[in-house]
Design a protein around this motif. Structure first.
Motif: not given
Length: 295
Positions: A42-57
């Motif tokens: 899918t092109d949907a944003r799913i399973g992006l992970g995290r860096a601390g409590i934020s989105l990865p850069t």
């Protein structure tokens, strides 16, 4: 014994320590997500992970890029000359009537975004232009509208029309008569009702750039209306959405529209009274798969 040591001795000792002892690896900065494997489907944003409590850069930058592309799709003007050139290169349109270039009552993009009602009606010059054609009644009027994504129209209008005309030809060379194709700037879906009425078309197909999403800035929408006239609501239309190479491909979209056109002519209506059952056969064929909605 002296305890003094030179910088070179210290660096040599450090190198020897690196060679003799494995240096422990630092923990990963990004914590992966168990759902990220689904991203390949899918092109949907799913399973992006995290860096601390934020989105990865990287994911954050990808989001900003997608948002910028969506804004561009709304604000960039449709390149009408290039679109006309693409249409003129289609073999099926070699002997077609001259394309009509029209405009809504929205004089510019700012007015278009602030006054949706202006985008639903033609300006006076466009009405006069179509009225002067004195057209004969025809089965279908094709209306290309920039809508909220010029990118969708620029990339997908011509190849979809090519697929549609090829599909309509399956019914015979004279099965479907067409009015001149119209291109409307600063238009919305309902503007096709006025175009179809002025061109005396039994049905109108509006091809419009849909509101861009963050994973689909180039989605083309198809709206079919039987007996178009000013004042109809969306309940009178059938919609086929997300027509683009990464969504519903041109051939499949053309087949679905062909089915709706046949049924509309048979029943004399579109909208809530006309259900798209073009996929019923595939749902019910082979493997014992049944369409539970129809059983």
């Amino acid at each position: 014994m002296s305890h003094d040591s030179s910088p070179s001795d210290a660096s040599s000792a450090a190198r020897e320590g690196q060679q003799g002892t494995a240096v422990s690896e630092s923990p990963a900065i990004v914590t992966p997500n168990a759902w990220q494997l689904l991203g390949q489907f899918t092109d949907a944003r799913i399973g992006l992970g995290r860096a601390g409590i934020s989105l990865p850069t990287q994911r954050s930058l990808e989001f900003q890029l997608a948002h910028a592309r969506a804004q561009d799709a709304v604000h960039l003007p449709l390149e009408i000359p290039r679109l006309i050139e693409d249409l003129n290169q289609l073999p099926a349109l070699e002997n077609a009537p001259d394309l009509q270039r029209l405009h809504s009552r929205a004089v510019d993009r700012t007015t278009y975004l602030q006054r949706p009602d202006y985008g639903r009606r033609l300006d006076a010059a466009s009405c006069e232009q179509l009225s002067s054609l004195a057209p004969e009644p025809a089965d279908l009027a094709i209306v290309i509208v920039d809508g909220l994504s010029s990118l969708a129209v620029q990339n997908n209008a011509a190849p979809f029309i090519a697929a549609l005309l090829e599909t309509l030809a399956e019914d015979g060379p004279d099965a479907w008569t067409l009015t001149p194709i119209s291109v409307v700037e600063q238009g919305r879906v309902a503007i096709g009702d006025e175009v179809g009425e002025l061109l005396k078309a039994r049905a109108v197909l509006v091809m419009v750039g849909e509101r861009p999403g963050l994973s689909s800035p180039d989605s083309l929408g198809l709206y079919l209306t039987w007996q178009p006239r000013v004042g109809l609501s969306d309940a009178s239309r059938n919609c086929i959405s997300n027509v683009r190479p990464a969504g519903l491909d041109f051939a499949m979209a053309a087949q679905r529209l062909h089915y709706l056109l046949r049924e509309a002519r048979k029943l004399g209506l579109t909208g809530v009274g006309l259900k798209d059952r073009s996929g019923d056969n595939s749902l019910e064929s082979g493997g014992g798969i049944q369409n539970f909605l129809l059983s």
